[in-house]
Motif scaffolding. Sequence first.
Motif, PDB file in Angstrom:
ATOM      1  N   ALA A  62      14.165  22.378 -12.859  1.00 43.48           N
ATOM      2  CA  ALA A  62      14.643  23.713 -13.221  1.00 43.48           C
ATOM      3  C   ALA A  62      15.218  24.399 -11.992  1.00 43.48           C
ATOM      4  N   THR A  63      16.445  24.891 -12.122  1.00 44.91           N
ATOM      5  CA  THR A  63      16.989  25.802 -11.121  1.00 44.91           C
ATOM      6  C   THR A  63      16.338  27.173 -11.330  1.00 44.91           C
ATOM      7  N   GLU A  64      16.637  28.104 -10.438  1.00 44.13           N
ATOM      8  CA  GLU A  64      15.971  29.402 -10.512  1.00 44.13           C
ATOM      9  C   GLU A  64      16.337  30.179 -11.777  1.00 44.13           C
ATOM     10  N   ASP A  65      17.488  29.858 -12.353  1.00 45.15           N
ATOM     11  CA  ASP A  65      17.910  30.585 -13.552  1.00 45.15           C
ATOM     12  C   ASP A  65      17.724  29.777 -14.830  1.00 45.15           C
ATOM     13  N   ALA A  66      16.985  28.661 -14.757  1.00 46.78           N
ATOM     14  CA  ALA A  66      16.816  27.790 -15.921  1.00 46.78           C
ATOM     15  C   ALA A  66      15.500  28.076 -16.627  1.00 46.78           C
ATOM     16  N   GLU A  67      15.503  27.871 -17.943  1.00 46.03           N
ATOM     17  CA  GLU A  67      14.268  27.913 -18.714  1.00 46.03           C
ATOM     18  C   GLU A  67      13.397  26.736 -18.295  1.00 46.03           C
ATOM     19  N   VAL A  68      12.117  26.990 -18.073  1.00 45.13           N
ATOM     20  CA  VAL A  68      11.254  25.930 -17.575  1.00 45.13           C
ATOM     21  C   VAL A  68      10.606  25.173 -18.733  1.00 45.13           C
ATOM     22  N   LEU A  69      10.174  23.955 -18.424  1.00 43.71           N
ATOM     23  CA  LEU A  69       9.511  23.093 -19.389  1.00 43.71           C
ATOM     24  C   LEU A  69       8.004  23.161 -19.173  1.00 43.71           C
ATOM     25  N   GLU A  70       7.259  22.358 -19.918  1.00 45.86           N
ATOM     26  CA  GLU A  70       5.797  22.393 -19.809  1.00 45.86           C
ATOM     27  C   GLU A  70       5.352  22.081 -18.384  1.00 45.86           C
ATOM     28  N   ARG A  71       5.900  21.029 -17.824  1.00 39.05           N
ATOM     29  CA  ARG A  71       5.687  20.708 -16.407  1.00 39.05           C
ATOM     30  C   ARG A  71       7.063  20.548 -15.776  1.00 39.05           C
ATOM     31  N   TRP A  72       7.247  21.150 -14.616  1.00 37.40           N
ATOM     32  CA  TRP A  72       8.591  21.144 -14.044  1.00 37.40           C
ATOM     33  C   TRP A  72       8.523  21.188 -12.523  1.00 37.40           C
ATOM     34  N   VAL A  73       9.636  20.790 -11.904  1.00 34.58           N
ATOM     35  CA  VAL A  73       9.792  20.850 -10.459  1.00 34.58           C
ATOM     36  C   VAL A  73      11.120  21.527 -10.170  1.00 34.58           C
ATOM     37  N   ARG A  74      11.185  22.274  -9.089  1.00 36.16           N
ATOM     38  CA  ARG A  74      12.402  22.989  -8.737  1.00 36.16           C
ATOM     39  C   ARG A  74      13.532  22.004  -8.417  1.00 36.16           C
ATOM     40  N   TYR A  75      14.710  22.252  -8.982  1.00 32.30           N
ATOM     41  CA  TYR A  75      15.899  21.447  -8.696  1.00 32.30           C
ATOM     42  C   TYR A  75      16.537  21.955  -7.409  1.00 32.30           C
ATOM     43  N   VAL A  76      16.617  21.076  -6.410  1.00 34.79           N
ATOM     44  CA  VAL A  76      17.294  21.346  -5.140  1.00 34.79           C
ATOM     45  C   VAL A  76      18.354  20.275  -4.979  1.00 34.79           C
ATOM     46  N   TYR A  77      19.608  20.669  -4.776  1.00 29.67           N
ATOM     47  CA  TYR A  77      20.705  19.709  -4.871  1.00 29.67           C
ATOM     48  C   TYR A  77      20.544  18.530  -3.928  1.00 29.67           C
ATOM     49  N   TYR A  78      20.300  18.765  -2.651  1.00 29.07           N
ATOM     50  CA  TYR A  78      20.264  17.661  -1.699  1.00 29.07           C
ATOM     51  C   TYR A  78      18.931  16.927  -1.772  1.00 29.07           C
ATOM     52  N   GLN A  79      18.853  16.011  -2.711  1.00 30.21           N
ATOM     53  CA  GLN A  79      17.726  15.096  -2.880  1.00 30.21           C
ATOM     54  C   GLN A  79      18.282  13.829  -3.505  1.00 30.21           C
ATOM     55  N   HIS A  80      17.802  12.670  -3.085  1.00 29.18           N
ATOM     56  CA  HIS A  80      18.314  11.448  -3.689  1.00 29.18           C
ATOM     57  C   HIS A  80      18.022  11.460  -5.182  1.00 29.18           C
ATOM     58  N   GLU A  81      19.032  11.095  -5.970  1.00 25.90           N
ATOM     59  CA  GLU A  81      18.906  11.178  -7.426  1.00 25.90           C
ATOM     60  C   GLU A  81      17.807  10.272  -7.960  1.00 25.90           C
ATOM     61  N   VAL A  82      17.620   9.101  -7.355  1.00 26.40           N
ATOM     62  CA  VAL A  82      16.542   8.221  -7.787  1.00 26.40           C
ATOM     63  C   VAL A  82      15.191   8.876  -7.537  1.00 26.40           C
ATOM     64  N   VAL A  83      15.019   9.447  -6.351  1.00 25.50           N
ATOM     65  CA  VAL A  83      13.744  10.088  -6.017  1.00 25.50           C
ATOM     66  C   VAL A  83      13.528  11.325  -6.874  1.00 25.50           C
ATOM     67  N   ARG A  84      14.604  12.060  -7.167  1.00 25.13           N
ATOM     68  CA  ARG A  84      14.469  13.214  -8.058  1.00 25.13           C
ATOM     69  C   ARG A  84      13.910  12.784  -9.415  1.00 25.13           C
ATOM     70  N   GLY A  85      14.471  11.719  -9.973  1.00 25.94           N
ATOM     71  CA  GLY A  85      13.983  11.228 -11.252  1.00 25.94           C
ATOM     72  C   GLY A  85      12.543  10.775 -11.186  1.00 25.94           C
ATOM     73  N   LEU A  86      12.177  10.108 -10.104  1.00 25.45           N
ATOM     74  CA  LEU A  86      10.796   9.650  -9.953  1.00 25.45           C
ATOM     75  C   LEU A  86       9.837  10.823  -9.790  1.00 25.45           C
ATOM     76  N   GLU A  87      10.310  11.886  -9.129  1.00 27.76           N
ATOM     77  CA  GLU A  87       9.461  13.075  -9.008  1.00 27.76           C
ATOM     78  C   GLU A  87       9.241  13.734 -10.365  1.00 27.76           C
ATOM     79  N   VAL A  88      10.271  13.721 -11.202  1.00 25.96           N
ATOM     80  CA  VAL A  88      10.130  14.292 -12.538  1.00 25.96           C
ATOM     81  C   VAL A  88       9.117  13.501 -13.356  1.00 25.96           C
TER      82      VAL A  88
END
Length: 364
Positions: free
Chosen positions: A128-154
């Motif tokens: 979720a970005t700062e202006d996004a509706e959040v889900l049951e469990r969520w992590v802040r979206y920060v652009y500069y992160q490897h996309e594979v690691v972002r998915g694994l963090e989710v």
Amino acid sequence: MQLIGNGGPRFDDVHEVAVLRGGGLGDLLFALPAIDALAAAYPDARVTLLGTPVAPAVLAGRTASVHAFEELPIATGVRDSGDGAPSREEFYARTRGRFDLAVQLHGGGRNSNPFLLGLGARHTVGTATEDAEVLERWVRYVYYQHEVVRGLEVVSLAGAAPVTLDPRVLVTEPERAAVRERLGVADRLVALHPGATDPRRRWSPERFAAIARARLAAGDDVLLVGDASDRVAADAIRAELGDPARLHDLVDALPLTELPVVLAAADVMVGDDSGPRHLAVAVGTPTVGVFWFGNVVNAGPFDRGRHRVHMSYVTRCPVCGIDVTQVGWTAERCEHDPSFVDEVTPEVVLADVADLLATVAPRR
């Protein structure tokens, strides 16, 4: 293996899992390690990928982690275009209330989180970005992160630990051998993809031609791959080379379903930061990539035994001087499309091609 980020416990009684990942070929491939982690964490569940027709074309029969596909409708920020796409009503009629767990791997959630919530799944995880509706469990979206690691963090929010970092797309040895036999490859095959969705990520055709010329002179076969958008670049490369016998041009002549096998047949692949280069990684082919340095953060390969990276360090548009390091929604994109990566020279790329050919054992 340890969960990435905050993590969370696995959900109970999960039998149906939906994963939202639209976009292009590279977007799809970056999601695969997260999907593999989900499949391992919920071995009795069926995983359905909500995506574009690219997904079944590339993955059907080539992964054990995706069991079904649902084509996305046209929806702002989720899928912007596509002939034959189902309507939103048709899509939700098939999917609403069907899933125990829905996973958002599609951007920052401004559009994709409301879309995912429309599935009515019992549990939801995502970014979720700062202006996004959040889900049951969520992590802040920060652009500069490897996309594979972002998915694994989710997916770690759902208790899924990593099982791999590289995407994996299965191609068999007989399939590889059949492609090489069809092309008449006697020894080594070097594949080139002279394209990228963003023109600023494209290495110029004359630089790709220099790679092809040197490898042909060394006795290799050279293969050009790409879609219709790469035809102009491929023609420019051929104009530089003439018509050598061992140059194989499959640009705009290869169904997407066949691209994994063709890339797997190569001994090395040279490309921009593009879907075909990421697919080459997934099928196990060594690669040499030409990247803008900012894209390496989000999309670069992890190891250097099989994959090499050459970076340009352009921080301002060569035409207007605007800062190009502030990407995504944080800054306006200028209208100029010069190559950001042409400062990478053919000589350094050729050195890595030669080194990979000498140090990575052939699979055949």
